[in-house]
Design a protein around this motif. Structure first.
Motif, PDB file in Angstrom:
ATOM      1  N   ARG A 362      -3.740   1.006   2.603  1.00 54.36           N
ATOM      2  CA  ARG A 362      -4.854   0.914   2.061  1.00 54.36           C
ATOM      3  C   ARG A 362      -4.851   0.790   0.559  1.00 54.36           C
ATOM      4  O   ARG A 362      -5.854   0.383  -0.314  1.00 54.36           O
ATOM      5  CB  ARG A 362      -5.935   1.686   2.747  1.00 54.36           C
ATOM      6  CG  ARG A 362      -6.550   1.314   4.141  1.00 54.36           C
ATOM      7  CD  ARG A 362      -7.605   1.919   4.439  1.00 54.36           C
ATOM      8  NE  ARG A 362      -7.441   3.369   4.568  1.00 54.36           N
ATOM      9  CZ  ARG A 362      -7.142   3.882   5.780  1.00 54.36           C
ATOM     10  NH1 ARG A 362      -6.947   3.066   6.708  1.00 54.36           N
ATOM     11  NH2 ARG A 362      -7.046   5.231   6.144  1.00 54.36           N
ATOM     12  N   ILE A 363      -3.721   1.562  -0.031  1.00 50.46           N
ATOM     13  CA  ILE A 363      -3.768   1.749  -1.315  1.00 50.46           C
ATOM     14  C   ILE A 363      -3.253   0.459  -2.068  1.00 50.46           C
ATOM     15  O   ILE A 363      -2.107  -0.127  -1.813  1.00 50.46           O
ATOM     16  CB  ILE A 363      -2.652   2.728  -1.653  1.00 50.46           C
ATOM     17  CG1 ILE A 363      -3.393   4.246  -1.474  1.00 50.46           C
ATOM     18  CG2 ILE A 363      -2.549   3.017  -3.300  1.00 50.46           C
ATOM     19  CD1 ILE A 363      -2.629   5.504  -1.491  1.00 50.46           C
ATOM     20  N   ARG A 364      -4.247  -0.056  -3.043  1.00 52.36           N
ATOM     21  CA  ARG A 364      -3.571  -1.134  -3.853  1.00 52.36           C
ATOM     22  C   ARG A 364      -3.652  -0.799  -5.408  1.00 52.36           C
ATOM     23  O   ARG A 364      -4.826  -0.631  -5.894  1.00 52.36           O
ATOM     24  CB  ARG A 364      -4.611  -2.430  -3.630  1.00 52.36           C
ATOM     25  CG  ARG A 364      -4.292  -3.092  -2.168  1.00 52.36           C
ATOM     26  CD  ARG A 364      -2.959  -4.005  -2.316  1.00 52.36           C
ATOM     27  NE  ARG A 364      -2.700  -4.646  -0.909  1.00 52.36           N
ATOM     28  CZ  ARG A 364      -1.975  -4.088  -0.009  1.00 52.36           C
ATOM     29  NH1 ARG A 364      -1.550  -2.781  -0.299  1.00 52.36           N
ATOM     30  NH2 ARG A 364      -1.623  -4.680   1.199  1.00 52.36           N
ATOM     31  N   HIS A 365      -2.659  -0.813  -5.974  1.00 50.77           N
ATOM     32  CA  HIS A 365      -2.729  -0.131  -7.344  1.00 50.77           C
ATOM     33  C   HIS A 365      -1.609  -0.879  -7.937  1.00 50.77           C
ATOM     34  O   HIS A 365      -0.583  -1.195  -7.631  1.00 50.77           O
ATOM     35  CB  HIS A 365      -2.494   1.273  -7.375  1.00 50.77           C
ATOM     36  CG  HIS A 365      -2.883   2.032  -8.583  1.00 50.77           C
ATOM     37  ND1 HIS A 365      -1.921   2.062  -9.725  1.00 50.77           N
ATOM     38  CD2 HIS A 365      -3.987   2.422  -8.939  1.00 50.77           C
ATOM     39  CE1 HIS A 365      -2.525   2.484 -10.886  1.00 50.77           C
ATOM     40  NE2 HIS A 365      -3.512   2.968 -10.302  1.00 50.77           N
ATOM     41  N   ALA A 366      -1.938  -1.092  -9.406  1.00 50.98           N
ATOM     42  CA  ALA A 366      -1.043  -1.796 -10.051  1.00 50.98           C
ATOM     43  C   ALA A 366       0.418  -1.284 -10.575  1.00 50.98           C
ATOM     44  O   ALA A 366       1.221  -1.562 -11.021  1.00 50.98           O
ATOM     45  CB  ALA A 366      -1.661  -2.190 -11.537  1.00 50.98           C
ATOM     46  N   ASN A 367       0.232   0.135 -10.318  1.00 48.13           N
ATOM     47  CA  ASN A 367       1.490   0.944 -10.526  1.00 48.13           C
ATOM     48  C   ASN A 367       2.196   1.570  -9.510  1.00 48.13           C
ATOM     49  O   ASN A 367       2.626   2.732  -9.507  1.00 48.13           O
ATOM     50  CB  ASN A 367       1.236   2.025 -11.627  1.00 48.13           C
ATOM     51  CG  ASN A 367       0.653   1.416 -12.990  1.00 48.13           C
ATOM     52  OD1 ASN A 367      -0.497   1.512 -13.271  1.00 48.13           O
ATOM     53  ND2 ASN A 367       1.526   0.779 -13.717  1.00 48.13           N
ATOM     54  N   ARG A 463       6.153   1.138 -11.871  1.00 51.07           N
ATOM     55  CA  ARG A 463       5.367   1.187 -10.221  1.00 51.07           C
ATOM     56  C   ARG A 463       6.286   2.417  -9.590  1.00 51.07           C
ATOM     57  O   ARG A 463       7.632   2.187  -9.535  1.00 51.07           O
ATOM     58  CB  ARG A 463       5.593  -0.112  -9.705  1.00 51.07           C
ATOM     59  CG  ARG A 463       5.033  -1.165 -10.292  1.00 51.07           C
ATOM     60  CD  ARG A 463       5.078  -2.527  -9.559  1.00 51.07           C
ATOM     61  NE  ARG A 463       4.593  -3.605 -10.242  1.00 51.07           N
ATOM     62  CZ  ARG A 463       3.838  -4.544 -10.388  1.00 51.07           C
ATOM     63  NH1 ARG A 463       3.025  -4.371  -9.275  1.00 51.07           N
ATOM     64  NH2 ARG A 463       3.697  -5.556 -11.126  1.00 51.07           N
ATOM     65  N   VAL A 464       5.368   2.949  -9.018  1.00 46.39           N
ATOM     66  CA  VAL A 464       5.891   4.179  -8.029  1.00 46.39           C
ATOM     67  C   VAL A 464       6.465   3.638  -6.765  1.00 46.39           C
ATOM     68  O   VAL A 464       5.559   2.890  -6.100  1.00 46.39           O
ATOM     69  CB  VAL A 464       5.115   5.498  -7.890  1.00 46.39           C
ATOM     70  CG1 VAL A 464       5.800   6.389  -6.881  1.00 46.39           C
ATOM     71  CG2 VAL A 464       4.522   5.905  -9.188  1.00 46.39           C
ATOM     72  N   ASN A 465       7.699   3.717  -6.395  1.00 45.92           N
ATOM     73  CA  ASN A 465       8.202   3.024  -5.419  1.00 45.92           C
ATOM     74  C   ASN A 465       8.402   4.062  -4.181  1.00 45.92           C
ATOM     75  O   ASN A 465       8.322   5.247  -4.235  1.00 45.92           O
ATOM     76  CB  ASN A 465       9.688   2.506  -5.831  1.00 45.92           C
ATOM     77  CG  ASN A 465      10.200   1.682  -4.853  1.00 45.92           C
ATOM     78  OD1 ASN A 465       9.409   0.924  -3.969  1.00 45.92           O
ATOM     79  ND2 ASN A 465      11.560   1.085  -4.836  1.00 45.92           N
TER      80      ASN A 465
END
Ligand SMILES: Nc1ncnc2c1ncn2[C@@H]1O[C@H](COP(=O)(O)OP(=O)(O)OP(=O)(O)O)[C@@H](O)[C@H]1O
Length: 683
Positions: A362-367, A463-465
């Motif tokens: 559900r998380i959509r974040h640019a980073n 971006r956190v992978n």
């Protein structure tokens, strides 16, 4: 005694000067201008250079039949005809005999190392008259080069395989100097005297390198037949083979002081740098390997075309506790490219663990690198757990970027400081804080704030992978989430310390590292780091960090908006191109269809004739001399006006110039639309 004299008997446009051996030996009746017979005997240089002469049969006096060439260009006979100057006072040494007057005034052009090579070259006796280099300067003024070959295009560059061209300014007797060859020659010598007042001619013996240098220099501009081997040797070693991407990039034209209404061609298209970057990303995205060569399954769940991203030998189990492998692959459901991370040898025992992925999905974040799904598989011959993430082509980990380069290693070995600029560090901090805030707000913990698991996917864009992996590998039902969140902050602090100190080991000696940071960076940065590595308490949250870095966030937003503006304007340029390409495609479909040649309803009269004339108007205009007008801005202007269908009228002329039509762009547009509709309807 004058140093040169006007040979009155010569009416030649260009007078070659070649070593008279002595005053007595000066040939008396050597014609200074080639007779017609001579010209006929000489092979046309256009033929030699280009393989054809466009003036053949149109007045060019030289021989165009290679078989008939009675004396080859370099033959002594031909050379003899060049020895024509009658200069009783001129006593050049043997070296001087190879020097053209232009040589002395020649602009320095050659790379240093090439000069060195030349300097070491022993002084050689003058080459046979008519040798290539000589011919270069002493060529007859009668013989004009094609205008198109005399242009030097700096964008082409010189590679051994390319024919080199010969610009007029370097030829004493080129078209522009025709009729003034003698004056030019005289002036050249005059300036030689002025510039070298104290230098007697015999001193020119010491100038062989100049001579050789010049001949080398001008070799750049001569045709390949006459190229100096020295030049080519060093060219081969000096000039690297062009990169593949040179095909897509072009240097800016050498134009300064453009008028406000003028634009370079680059202004119409996306910047080369951005284009190259996108091109590379596309290339990487589309790259593939044979799965068998890498012992990979042909298909894995709904994914195929696996491509290993992590080619590093020796898998570390430090992060996950299991070896992990990364692959690019294509999903056969949506055709998109994804990044699969396989955890080798992990056997999922608790099915509920799979549900943790839902929260992450559900998380959509640019980073944050978005996760799509996770599944177990035995396709690799073991029990593996596979996580599917968005694929970011050409990405690098922060570890690869900042801790594994040779420069960084050298910095560590030599103890030299090569700090990451503070603005970059703030950018990282803001992005990571934003990612962590979103994760913590979703009641999750990243558990992956470490250099090998943070991707750099663009300039300073991180971006956190690998989010969600630890939640499954060490599933605890979310009991220890607060602990892990505190750990995130601590790891965040450690990461910034490592980056600021340029060393992964800096976190083992915190006091020293903080001291170093306080010396190199601002107080604000140190305060944020100190907060992040402070003792975990229930009050210590990412929100406090966000408050602390608020001014930097504003700066980051501003930069992001600027970059967004830049990208948008680049995009808009290509948007226009797309529109124009569609128009050009329509043109291509309509014009000159061979199958409709005999069809009166598709004849080249009426509407379609109009389109054809418009095509000529846009692309096939010629100037008053009959030369093609290659004017991109004219094409773009016409096509844009056509696309919008403006009322402006233009005059179209038939090819035989017997009739002309005055039509508006709007009318032409209607014609094109109806012709294209006709075409689409025909079956
Ligand atoms: N989502 C992704 N999209 C594109 N490339 C990725 C993605 N995730 C990882 N990569 C690339 O795959 C390579 C390997 O990633 P990985 O996380 O295994 O790094 P690593 O340094 O090898 O870490 P480890 O030692 O844990 O294997 C990296 O070069 C990284 O850029």
């Amino acid at each position: 005694m004058s140093l040169y004299s006007n040979p009155t008997q010569s009416g030649s446009a260009a007078i070659p000067i070649v070593a008279p051996t002595s005053e007595k030996e000066i040939p008396k009746n050597v014609p200074s201008k080639y007779s017609t017979q001579d010209s006929k005997a000489r092979t046309c240089r256009n033929l030699i250079i280009h393989g054809y002469c466009k003036y053949e049969g149109k007045g060019c006096k030289f021989n165009h039949d290679l078989n008939k060439s009675t004396s080859p260009p370099n033959s002594p006979e031909t050379a003899k005809s060049k020895l024509s100057v009658n200069s009783p006072v001129f006593k050049p040494s043997t070296i001087l005999s190879t020097i053209s007057p232009e040589v002395v005034n020649a602009p320095p052009f050659i790379p240093k190392n090439q000069l060195n090579v030349v300097d070491e070259t022993p002084i050689t006796p003058p080459s046979a008259p008519g040798s290539p280099q000589k011919r270069l300067f002493y060529d007859s003024g009668e013989h004009e080069y094609d205008a198109d070959i005399s242009m030097f295009d700096p964008t082409i560059g010189f590679y051994p395989s390319q024919p080199l061209t010969s610009p007029k300014p370097f030829l004493l007797s080129s078209g522009g100097v025709k009729g003034h060859g003698l004056n030019a020659l005289a002036n050249s010598f005059a300036s030689l005297v002025l510039n070298n007042k104290a230098t007697p001619f015999s001193a020119l013996d010491t100038l062989p390198d100049t001579t050789t240098q010049h001949t080398n220099n001008t070799s750049y501009f001569t045709n390949s037949h006459y190229a100096n081997p020295f030049l080519y040797q060093s060219q081969q070693t000096l000039i690297p083979q062009p990169l593949q991407y040179h095909l897509y990039t072009s240097p800016l034209p050498h134009v300064s002081n453009l008028h406000p209404h003028q634009k370079t061609i680059h202004a119409f298209f996306m910047s080369d740098h951005l284009r190259e970057e996108l091109q590379q990303k596309n290339e990487v995205t589309l790259s593939s390997v044979n799965a068998k060569d890498f012992n990979l399954p042909e298909e894995l769940h709904v994914y195929h075309s696996l491509y290993p991203l992590d080619l590093r030998q020796g898998k570390s189990v430090k992060i996950f506790g299991y070896p992990s492998f990364t692959y690019k692959s294509i999903c056969n459901v949506d055709g998109r490219v994804y990044c699969l991370r396989r955890i080798e040898g992990f056997r999922l025992t608790n099915e509920i663990a799979m549900s943790t992925i839902e929260s992450w999905r559900r998380i959509r974040h640019a980073n944050i690198v978005s996760i799509r799904e996770a599944f177990t598989t035995k396709a690799f011959g073991d029990h593996s757990l596979v996580f599917v993430y968005d694929y970011h082509p050409l990405s690098q980990t922060l570890f690869d970027k900042h801790f594994s380069s040779p420069i960084q290693n050298a910095v560590q070995i030599q103890g030299v400081s090569a700090n990451i600029p503070e603005t970059v560090l703030w950018s990282y901090i803001v992005q990571l804080a934003s990612a962590i805030k979103t994760i913590h707000a979703s009641n999750l913990a990243a558990r992956m704030i470490e250099p090998t698991k943070i991707l750099l996917t663009g300039k300073n864009r991180i971006r956190v992978n690998c989010c969600g992996i630890m939640d499954m590998l060490a599933f605890d039902g979310g009991k220890n989430i607060h602990y892990y969140q505190q750990e995130d902050l601590l790891h965040f602090g450690h990461l910034i310390i490592s980056l600021a100190c340029n060393s992964l080991t800096s976190i083992h000696n915190l006091p020293k590292s903080i001291e170093l940071i306080s010396r190199q960076y601002s107080h604000d940065l140190k305060n944020v780091i100190l907060y992040l590595i402070s003792k975990p308490t229930p009050d210590k949250t990412i929100d406090d960090v966000v408050t602390m870095i608020a001014p930097k966030i504003l700066h980051e937003i501003n930069s992001a908006h600027h970059y967004n503006d830049f990208l948008e304007s680049e995009l808009s340029k290509e948007l226009e191109n797309g529109r124009l390409v569609r128009l050009l495609c329509k043109f291509g479909f309509i014009n000159e269809r061979p199958e409709f040649d005999m069809d009166p309803s598709w004849s080249e009269t009426g509407d379609r004739y109009l389109i054809k004339l418009f095509r000529d108007y846009v692309f096939h205009q010629v100037d008053e001399h009959g030369y093609p007008v290659v004017d991109m801005s004219h094409v773009l202007t016409c096509l844009n006006k056509l696309d919008t269908g403006v009322d402006e009228r233009i005059m179209l002329m038939s090819r035989d110039e017997q009739s002309c039509l005055i039509v508006s762009y709007k009318e032409i547009k209607n014609c094109i639309d109806s012709a294209f509709r006709d075409l689409s309807r025909r079956k």
